[in-house]
Design a protein around this motif. Sequence first.
Motif, PDB file in Angstrom:
ATOM      1  N   VAL A 234       0.861  -1.179   0.000  1.00 44.88           N
ATOM      2  CA  VAL A 234       0.000   0.000   0.000  1.00 44.88           C
ATOM      3  C   VAL A 234       0.896   1.227   0.000  1.00 44.88           C
ATOM      4  O   VAL A 234       1.813   1.334   0.825  1.00 44.88           O
ATOM      5  N   THR A 235       0.672   2.154  -0.933  1.00 41.53           N
ATOM      6  CA  THR A 235       1.486   3.367  -1.018  1.00 41.53           C
ATOM      7  C   THR A 235       0.623   4.587  -0.764  1.00 41.53           C
ATOM      8  O   THR A 235      -0.530   4.658  -1.199  1.00 41.53           O
ATOM      9  N   PHE A 236       1.184   5.556  -0.047  1.00 37.29           N
ATOM     10  CA  PHE A 236       0.541   6.839   0.216  1.00 37.29           C
ATOM     11  C   PHE A 236       1.490   7.921  -0.279  1.00 37.29           C
ATOM     12  O   PHE A 236       2.534   8.159   0.328  1.00 37.29           O
TER      13      PHE A 236
ATOM     14  N   GLY B 149       2.825  10.188  -4.124  1.00 34.97           N
ATOM     15  CA  GLY B 149       2.699  10.430  -5.558  1.00 34.97           C
ATOM     16  C   GLY B 149       3.275   9.281  -6.372  1.00 34.97           C
ATOM     17  O   GLY B 149       3.492   8.175  -5.874  1.00 34.97           O
ATOM     18  N   ASP B 150       3.542   9.569  -7.645  1.00 39.56           N
ATOM     19  CA  ASP B 150       4.071   8.537  -8.538  1.00 39.56           C
ATOM     20  C   ASP B 150       5.453   8.050  -8.093  1.00 39.56           C
ATOM     21  O   ASP B 150       5.787   6.875  -8.256  1.00 39.56           O
ATOM     22  N   GLY B 151       6.245   8.954  -7.507  1.00 42.72           N
ATOM     23  CA  GLY B 151       7.562   8.561  -7.040  1.00 42.72           C
ATOM     24  C   GLY B 151       7.505   7.518  -5.940  1.00 42.72           C
ATOM     25  O   GLY B 151       8.388   6.656  -5.839  1.00 42.72           O
ATOM     26  N   THR B 152       6.462   7.575  -5.114  1.00 44.98           N
ATOM     27  CA  THR B 152       6.300   6.579  -4.054  1.00 44.98           C
ATOM     28  C   THR B 152       6.029   5.205  -4.640  1.00 44.98           C
ATOM     29  O   THR B 152       6.549   4.187  -4.169  1.00 44.98           O
ATOM     30  N   ILE B 153       5.203   5.161  -5.690  1.00 46.34           N
ATOM     31  CA  ILE B 153       4.903   3.890  -6.354  1.00 46.34           C
ATOM     32  C   ILE B 153       6.161   3.334  -7.020  1.00 46.34           C
ATOM     33  O   ILE B 153       6.451   2.131  -6.948  1.00 46.34           O
ATOM     34  N   LEU B 154       6.946   4.206  -7.662  1.00 44.53           N
ATOM     35  CA  LEU B 154       8.191   3.766  -8.302  1.00 44.53           C
ATOM     36  C   LEU B 154       9.168   3.217  -7.265  1.00 44.53           C
ATOM     37  O   LEU B 154       9.848   2.211  -7.496  1.00 44.53           O
TER      38      LEU B 154
ATOM     39  N   MET C  65      -1.567  11.021  -2.966  1.00 44.63           N
ATOM     40  CA  MET C  65      -1.440  12.106  -1.990  1.00 44.63           C
ATOM     41  C   MET C  65      -0.253  12.996  -2.335  1.00 44.63           C
ATOM     42  O   MET C  65       0.264  13.719  -1.487  1.00 44.63           O
ATOM     43  N   GLY C  66       0.213  12.929  -3.589  1.00 47.70           N
ATOM     44  CA  GLY C  66       1.376  13.702  -4.003  1.00 47.70           C
ATOM     45  C   GLY C  66       0.982  14.911  -4.828  1.00 47.70           C
ATOM     46  O   GLY C  66      -0.167  15.354  -4.830  1.00 47.70           O
ATOM     47  N   THR C  67       1.966  15.441  -5.583  1.00 51.73           N
ATOM     48  CA  THR C  67       1.726  16.652  -6.372  1.00 51.73           C
ATOM     49  C   THR C  67       1.066  16.352  -7.706  1.00 51.73           C
ATOM     50  O   THR C  67       0.286  17.146  -8.206  1.00 51.73           O
ATOM     51  N   LEU C  68       1.370  15.183  -8.303  1.00 50.45           N
ATOM     52  CA  LEU C  68       0.786  14.843  -9.598  1.00 50.45           C
ATOM     53  C   LEU C  68      -0.125  13.628  -9.477  1.00 50.45           C
ATOM     54  O   LEU C  68      -1.329  13.705  -9.679  1.00 50.45           O
TER      55      LEU C  68
ATOM     56  N   GLY D 290      -1.379   7.097  -9.221  1.00 49.26           N
ATOM     57  CA  GLY D 290      -2.161   6.836  -8.016  1.00 49.26           C
ATOM     58  C   GLY D 290      -3.636   6.688  -8.356  1.00 49.26           C
ATOM     59  O   GLY D 290      -4.279   7.625  -8.825  1.00 49.26           O
ATOM     60  N   GLU D 291      -4.205   5.516  -8.101  1.00 52.53           N
ATOM     61  CA  GLU D 291      -5.554   5.212  -8.563  1.00 52.53           C
ATOM     62  C   GLU D 291      -6.628   5.689  -7.597  1.00 52.53           C
ATOM     63  O   GLU D 291      -7.691   6.120  -8.002  1.00 52.53           O
ATOM     64  N   TRP D 292      -6.365   5.640  -6.306  1.00 54.29           N
ATOM     65  CA  TRP D 292      -7.394   5.873  -5.296  1.00 54.29           C
ATOM     66  C   TRP D 292      -7.158   7.180  -4.544  1.00 54.29           C
ATOM     67  O   TRP D 292      -6.017   7.563  -4.287  1.00 54.29           O
ATOM     68  N   LYS D 293      -8.240   7.837  -4.148  1.00 54.93           N
ATOM     69  CA  LYS D 293      -8.168   8.958  -3.217  1.00 54.93           C
ATOM     70  C   LYS D 293      -8.202   8.402  -1.801  1.00 54.93           C
ATOM     71  O   LYS D 293      -8.823   7.380  -1.537  1.00 54.93           O
ATOM     72  N   ILE D 294      -7.551   9.118  -0.876  1.00 55.11           N
ATOM     73  CA  ILE D 294      -7.464   8.607   0.487  1.00 55.11           C
ATOM     74  C   ILE D 294      -8.855   8.531   1.129  1.00 55.11           C
ATOM     75  O   ILE D 294      -9.096   7.697   2.006  1.00 55.11           O
ATOM     76  N   SER D 295      -9.787   9.361   0.674  1.00 57.66           N
ATOM     77  CA  SER D 295     -11.148   9.314   1.221  1.00 57.66           C
ATOM     78  C   SER D 295     -11.880   8.029   0.841  1.00 57.66           C
ATOM     79  O   SER D 295     -12.911   7.702   1.425  1.00 57.66           O
ATOM     80  N   GLU D 296     -11.336   7.288  -0.135  1.00 57.78           N
ATOM     81  CA  GLU D 296     -11.958   6.044  -0.583  1.00 57.78           C
ATOM     82  C   GLU D 296     -11.308   4.813   0.040  1.00 57.78           C
ATOM     83  O   GLU D 296     -11.482   3.708  -0.453  1.00 57.78           O
TER      84      GLU D 296
END
Length: 296
Positions: free
Chosen positions: A3-5, A7-12, A32-35, A39-45
């Motif tokens: 599970v990543t929280f 931006g794209d850099g976190t997933i990479l 939860m990043g700048t771009l 990231g597929e999901w919003k934290i509210s989901e």
Amino acid sequence: MIVTFGGDGTILHASSLFAAAGRVPPILSFSMGTLGFLGEWKISEFKRAFREAYMSGSETERRTTISDQEKDTEDSRTGWSSVRGKSMGSTRGARVLVRQRLKVGLFDADGRRLNTNGGSPKDMHAMNEVLIHRGRDPHLAIVDVFVGGRFLTEAVADGMIVSTPTGSTAYSLSSGGSIIHPLVPSLLLTPICPRSLSFRPLILPWATPITLRLSQKNRGREVEVSIDGARREHGIGVGAELRVSGEDITQHDGAWQGGIPCIMRRSNAGPDSDDGWVGGLNGLLKFNYAFGEETV
């Protein structure tokens, strides 16, 4: 599952932890990043996201083996596997996109395998791209490009990028490369600031091997190598080769071998809808916005 929280850099970064592995756990990413294009999901989901991931009835990556008779006993409930499939049913499997990875090998002028970024010499994998770049050297790099074992061209440029469809919206896009849908099995070969105006980015079949060899004509004796933004500690010298191909993706007994399984959101337009990807182009990359138009 990962599970990543961020931006794209976190997933990479998460995928790079498995760069030397043949299998990557499914990734559930919250933007939860700048771009956050990946990231597929919003934290509210988060409740919906975990419910779809854990209670979908999927048989992939089970932690424990629990028979149907044992599932209903209170004492046998060990983690999430005990409630798998009860709320949503086996027909409500989570929507998973298996993103393609590059397989990258680095060799010196004598054909000996080099390590890509520390550790023992072996193939590494990349989610976005692999690139060679002149770095701080003032001279353009001269690279011999081979496609499918045949000589294609002598590229004179700041560098060369080989990217996946996922990476087509990253550095390759900034260098003039095409945008490729993640479901299209392909490789993208993109020059970085080429001296020749006729050298255009190429889209190649996924199984095509690509070799980038640093030419003997180089005035600078080394170029830098980066895999998904992580620069190799030492550059490579004249005659060294970067060998890149698409990783084989197979499925055996419900488990994926190769690729990066990403848990996606189901849209209201149906399970086969591409709304998330299209929405990312429009909302995040401002695709085809008129010049000077205000965006909300």
